[in-house]
Design a protein around this motif. Structure first.
Motif, PDB file in Angstrom:
ATOM      1  N   GLU A  52     -17.104   9.753 -15.566  1.00 12.75           N
ATOM      2  CA  GLU A  52     -17.244   8.340 -15.890  1.00 12.75           C
ATOM      3  C   GLU A  52     -17.863   8.184 -17.279  1.00 12.75           C
ATOM      4  N   ARG A  53     -17.461   7.124 -17.957  1.00 14.64           N
ATOM      5  CA  ARG A  53     -18.013   6.852 -19.276  1.00 14.64           C
ATOM      6  C   ARG A  53     -18.335   5.367 -19.389  1.00 14.64           C
ATOM      7  N   PHE A  54     -19.226   5.047 -20.285  1.00 15.23           N
ATOM      8  CA  PHE A  54     -19.620   3.663 -20.528  1.00 15.23           C
ATOM      9  C   PHE A  54     -18.698   3.056 -21.579  1.00 15.23           C
ATOM     10  N   ALA A  55     -18.383   1.790 -21.391  1.00 12.73           N
ATOM     11  CA  ALA A  55     -17.549   1.071 -22.354  1.00 12.73           C
ATOM     12  C   ALA A  55     -18.095  -0.333 -22.508  1.00 12.73           C
ATOM     13  N   ALA A  56     -18.078  -0.825 -23.736  1.00  9.86           N
ATOM     14  CA  ALA A  56     -18.575  -2.176 -23.989  1.00  9.86           C
ATOM     15  C   ALA A  56     -17.768  -3.181 -23.180  1.00  9.86           C
ATOM     16  N   GLN A  57     -18.474  -4.057 -22.491  1.00  6.02           N
ATOM     17  CA  GLN A  57     -17.795  -5.094 -21.697  1.00  6.02           C
ATOM     18  C   GLN A  57     -17.331  -6.205 -22.636  1.00  6.02           C
ATOM     19  N   HIS A  67     -11.437  -5.154 -10.536  1.00  9.84           N
ATOM     20  CA  HIS A  67     -12.799  -5.357 -10.077  1.00  9.84           C
ATOM     21  C   HIS A  67     -13.690  -4.313 -10.759  1.00  9.84           C
ATOM     22  N   TYR A  68     -14.946  -4.668 -11.006  1.00 10.64           N
ATOM     23  CA  TYR A  68     -15.888  -3.755 -11.663  1.00 10.64           C
ATOM     24  C   TYR A  68     -15.887  -2.377 -11.003  1.00 10.64           C
ATOM     25  N   GLU A  69     -15.970  -2.343  -9.664  1.00 18.01           N
ATOM     26  CA  GLU A  69     -16.025  -1.070  -8.950  1.00 18.01           C
ATOM     27  C   GLU A  69     -14.684  -0.341  -9.019  1.00 18.01           C
ATOM     28  N   ALA A  79     -18.168  -0.748 -17.176  1.00 13.63           N
ATOM     29  CA  ALA A  79     -18.320  -1.875 -18.098  1.00 13.63           C
ATOM     30  C   ALA A  79     -19.805  -2.128 -18.327  1.00 13.63           C
ATOM     31  N   THR A  80     -20.215  -2.167 -19.598  1.00 15.21           N
ATOM     32  CA  THR A  80     -21.631  -2.245 -19.953  1.00 15.21           C
ATOM     33  C   THR A  80     -21.831  -3.331 -21.006  1.00 15.21           C
ATOM     34  N   ARG A  81     -22.634  -4.328 -20.651  1.00  9.96           N
ATOM     35  CA  ARG A  81     -22.902  -5.418 -21.587  1.00  9.96           C
ATOM     36  C   ARG A  81     -23.873  -4.966 -22.669  1.00  9.96           C
ATOM     37  N   ALA A  82     -23.613  -5.416 -23.878  1.00 13.45           N
ATOM     38  CA  ALA A  82     -24.476  -5.071 -25.005  1.00 13.45           C
ATOM     39  C   ALA A  82     -25.794  -5.828 -24.918  1.00 13.45           C
ATOM     40  N   CYS A  83     -26.864  -5.207 -25.414  1.00 19.08           N
ATOM     41  CA  CYS A  83     -28.178  -5.868 -25.520  1.00 19.08           C
ATOM     42  C   CYS A  83     -28.600  -6.475 -24.179  1.00 19.08           C
ATOM     43  N   ASN A  84     -28.502  -5.683 -23.125  1.00 18.41           N
ATOM     44  CA  ASN A  84     -28.737  -6.188 -21.777  1.00 18.41           C
ATOM     45  C   ASN A  84     -29.561  -5.165 -21.001  1.00 18.41           C
ATOM     46  N   HIS A  86     -30.436  -5.078 -17.831  1.00 21.08           N
ATOM     47  CA  HIS A  86     -29.888  -4.739 -16.511  1.00 21.08           C
ATOM     48  C   HIS A  86     -28.851  -3.633 -16.639  1.00 21.08           C
ATOM     49  N   ASP A  87     -27.934  -3.780 -17.593  1.00 22.00           N
ATOM     50  CA  ASP A  87     -26.873  -2.796 -17.748  1.00 22.00           C
ATOM     51  C   ASP A  87     -27.388  -1.507 -18.388  1.00 22.00           C
ATOM     52  N   LEU A  88     -28.426  -1.602 -19.206  1.00 24.02           N
ATOM     53  CA  LEU A  88     -29.011  -0.389 -19.758  1.00 24.02           C
ATOM     54  C   LEU A  88     -29.650   0.451 -18.658  1.00 24.02           C
ATOM     55  N   PHE A  89     -30.403  -0.183 -17.773  1.00 24.87           N
ATOM     56  CA  PHE A  89     -31.004   0.575 -16.679  1.00 24.87           C
ATOM     57  C   PHE A  89     -29.920   1.124 -15.742  1.00 24.87           C
ATOM     58  N   ASN A  90     -28.859   0.359 -15.532  1.00 23.96           N
ATOM     59  CA  ASN A  90     -27.752   0.872 -14.729  1.00 23.96           C
ATOM     60  C   ASN A  90     -27.188   2.141 -15.368  1.00 23.96           C
ATOM     61  N   ALA A  91     -27.033   2.126 -16.680  1.00 17.76           N
ATOM     62  CA  ALA A  91     -26.526   3.308 -17.382  1.00 17.76           C
ATOM     63  C   ALA A  91     -27.476   4.493 -17.223  1.00 17.76           C
ATOM     64  N   LEU A  92     -28.779   4.259 -17.314  1.00 15.61           N
ATOM     65  CA  LEU A  92     -29.741   5.349 -17.183  1.00 15.61           C
ATOM     66  C   LEU A  92     -29.696   5.952 -15.783  1.00 15.61           C
ATOM     67  N   VAL A  93     -29.499   5.105 -14.759  1.00 11.28           N
ATOM     68  CA  VAL A  93     -29.394   5.630 -13.396  1.00 11.28           C
ATOM     69  C   VAL A  93     -28.136   6.484 -13.263  1.00 11.28           C
ATOM     70  N   TRP A  94     -27.035   6.041 -13.873  1.00  9.74           N
ATOM     71  CA  TRP A  94     -25.825   6.866 -13.876  1.00  9.74           C
ATOM     72  C   TRP A  94     -26.100   8.221 -14.529  1.00  9.74           C
TER      73      TRP A  94
END
Length: 283
Positions: A52-57, A67-69, A79-84, A86-94
């Motif tokens: 899996e990879r992160f991509a700017a939403q 669907h996101y999932e 899908a990862t929102r910029a300057c966010n 919530h999505d940054l912490f989601n990325a770190l958990v991944w």
């Protein structure tokens, strides 16, 4: 009430020196730098084997209609929102727990295929609750579970305060929404916990056990399986818990509802085998 996190430049830097965020010091650069990390920087830190990879939403990304999932499962795109936050912490958990995130995603996609995108099953609610507010508790002293079962918060967090300091019980945060809320240190955090018990169980083993149990559909079939854990009671997690009366006064320490029962903990024995007893929870 919807939580609004502080802006990046308004975060008190001291929050990163205390739990739970202190446990994420490995990624301090992403959290504490003046500028937000790019998706390229996040992708560069992916562990070996993470497809899996992160991509700017962006509007273009969302134009695929997935669907996101489903996008994660089908295309490996998160899908990862910029300057966010919530999505940054989601990325770190991944980055830290890809197997567990992958197990949650697979179960969500299976439920979407069964339910469609307009309705949500009890399992989907449980999976989402854990994804957003999950905590994995490592339990080496099974006698502590009776205090938790009874919502005896004074017993669990004060009379047995030493247990949280000597390793008989420990907690690792998984939910990215909880991590985001921790940016506001006065918040009374409450996790939705899965418990893995064993005399010598290590956190990595506990996360592996949770990932396997989720993938197999043995846990997170109903939100009521999740044990509420007022994290504000854990020593070092909130300044107020240095007072004995805190566990009796703070709003997060709620009494047990009549008839509320919890499933048994997953257990890991000498051979690192995993077992779980998961009766249908009751209200």
């Amino acid at each position: 009430m919807k939580y609004t996190p502080p802006s990046r430049d308004a975060v008190d830097p001291r929050v990163f020196d205390r739990l739970p965020l202190a446990a994420w010091r490995e990624h301090a650069g992403f959290l504490e730098a003046r500028d937000w990390p790019s998706v390229d920087a996040l992708n560069a830190c992916r562990p070996a084997g993470m497809r899996e990879r992160f991509a700017a939403q962006t509007r273009e990304l969302l134009a695929d209609g997935l669907h996101y999932e489903q996008r994660i499962a089908d295309r490996g795109v998160i899908a990862t929102r910029a300057c966010n936050w919530h999505d940054l912490f989601n990325a770190l958990v991944w980055l830290c727990h890809p197997a567990l995130k992958r197990a949650l995603n697979a179960r969500q996609v299976a439920e979407i295929a069964r339910m469609g995108t307009k309705q949500r099953s009890r399992a989907q609610c449980a999976l989402t609750h854990f994804d957003e507010a999950g905590a994995v508790v490592v339990l080496r002293d099974p006698s502590l579970l009776a205090l938790w079962d009874a919502h005896d918060w004074h017993g669990l967090f004060w009379r047995e305060r030493a247990a949280w300091l000597d390793g008989r019980i420990g907690v690792e945060l998984f939910g990215h929404a909880l991590l985001e809320h921790a940016l506001t240190p006065e918040k009374l955090l409450v996790g939705k916990a899965l418990v893995v018990a064993g005399p010598q169980v290590l956190p990595a083993e506990a996360f592996q056990a949770c990932a396997q149990a989720i993938a197999d559909g043995r846990v997170l079939c109903d939100p009521l399986e999740l044990r509420p854990l007022p994290l504000a009671g854990v020593p070092g997690w909130h300044a107020g818990n240095e007072r004995e009366t805190f566990c009796r006064e703070a709003a997060c320490f709620r009494p047990l509802r009549p008839g509320r029962n919890y499933p048994a903990a997953m257990t890991i024995g000498q051979g690192a085998s995993v077992a779980t007893d998961n009766p249908v929870p009751t209200l």
